[in-house]
Design an enzyme around this catalytic site. Sequence first.
Site, mmCIF file in Angstrom:
data_model
loop_
_atom_site.group_PDB
_atom_site.id
_atom_site.type_symbol
_atom_site.label_atom_id
_atom_site.label_comp_id
_atom_site.label_asym_id
_atom_site.label_seq_id
_atom_site.Cartn_x
_atom_site.Cartn_y
_atom_site.Cartn_z
ATOM 1 N N HIS A 10 0.796 -1.228 0.000
ATOM 2 C CA HIS A 10 0.000 0.000 0.000
ATOM 3 C C HIS A 10 0.827 1.276 0.000
ATOM 4 O O HIS A 10 1.963 1.295 0.445
ATOM 5 C CB HIS A 10 -0.926 -0.006 1.215
ATOM 6 C CG HIS A 10 -1.787 -1.230 1.268
ATOM 7 N ND1 HIS A 10 -2.650 -1.569 0.258
ATOM 8 C CD2 HIS A 10 -1.909 -2.215 2.205
ATOM 9 C CE1 HIS A 10 -3.273 -2.697 0.572
ATOM 10 N NE2 HIS A 10 -2.836 -3.117 1.737
ATOM 11 N N PHE A 24 -8.368 3.478 17.331
ATOM 12 C CA PHE A 24 -8.070 2.228 18.037
ATOM 13 C C PHE A 24 -6.656 1.703 17.766
ATOM 14 O O PHE A 24 -6.238 0.720 18.348
ATOM 15 C CB PHE A 24 -9.116 1.137 17.728
ATOM 16 C CG PHE A 24 -9.344 0.856 16.253
ATOM 17 C CD1 PHE A 24 -8.464 0.051 15.550
ATOM 18 C CD2 PHE A 24 -10.451 1.387 15.598
ATOM 19 C CE1 PHE A 24 -8.678 -0.224 14.215
ATOM 20 C CE2 PHE A 24 -10.668 1.110 14.250
ATOM 21 C CZ PHE A 24 -9.783 0.310 13.560
ATOM 22 N N ASP A 288 1.484 -7.077 2.502
ATOM 23 C CA ASP A 288 0.599 -6.106 3.159
ATOM 24 C C ASP A 288 1.448 -5.017 3.816
ATOM 25 O O ASP A 288 1.181 -4.561 4.919
ATOM 26 C CB ASP A 288 -0.327 -6.751 4.203
ATOM 27 C CG ASP A 288 -1.629 -5.949 4.402
ATOM 28 O OD1 ASP A 288 -1.721 -4.824 3.875
ATOM 29 O OD2 ASP A 288 -2.529 -6.456 5.081
#
Length: 332
Positions: A10, A24, A288
Amino acid sequence: MEGKIALEEHWESPDFSATGSHDFTDAQYFEAVQKRLQEFDKRIQDMNKNGIETSILSLTQPGIEGITDPERAIKLAKQMNDYIAEHALSKYPHRFKAFAALPLQDPKAAGDELERAVNELGFSGTLINGYSNIGDENTAQYLDEPQVWPFWERVEKLGVPVYLHPRIPLPNQQRIYEGYEGLLGSAWGFGVETAMHAIRLILSGLFDRYPNLTIILGHLGEGLPFTLPRVEHRLRHQRAETHGNHQKAPMEYLRNNFYLTTSGVFRTQALLDTLLEVGADRILFSVDYPYESMEEISSWFDSCPISENDRLKIGSENAKKLFQLDSVKVEK
Ligand code: ZN
């Protein structure tokens, strides 16, 4: 293993906070992630250290899909695609490829932008961050809904894969997470949301109408290799009109229309289950990054107990075929 191709990797532009806002995640971790999302040189050093030849980049979640104004979504998707083409693809054509960001809030505009990105900018397909917000933060459009089917027709014609990536559940569907908000994202909520979205695609009959569509799921298929066989088994007893218009058994679509990546997973037991359900031809290596560490995933993958033939297929050969990358020449 050298020469790996990773495809859930990403990025984010300094001009647009694609990660959205939530409270969070540990602030220090998030700050480090955001820094790495926005740079490409250090990323190449990490790729070199970990035997990753090519990364296919995608705008991080929720990205364009979280924008409630369709006009803004259309404008920003173009801007983001132009940005990554200029800052990564044209600078390092052999190390970076990209998935287009698309404004699914307007399926016609999304199709136009995908065609532009693939045909003019050389993109490898698109990565879609789950449902798209329509008008407000509690209204979603899922990809199996009728207004999106003309988009799928264009995807099939273009012949490029669609990576279905997670995002957190709609705010008005988060009651079950109250008191446990840390589970809303990648720890759990991402997987539940995305697996359900993929099941919607499977049951809708989309793959009967457009049999050549290819969907990629991360995180070893968001649990589907383990859970979909039971879905299939139990749906036999549910009234036909309650589970879509699909013509084949759900697992058949998972085996023939999907590829599953290792993003964020370094668990041999889970990989073996995935191998048993869909076979080595349907699994692709991914990291990822920068949410996960290239080193952690690569060192596991390079030594996990599978055959060297399977490691080659999963690590690079399947992706080379899928994205026609055979001519990639590395200039380190
Ligand atoms: Zn991801």
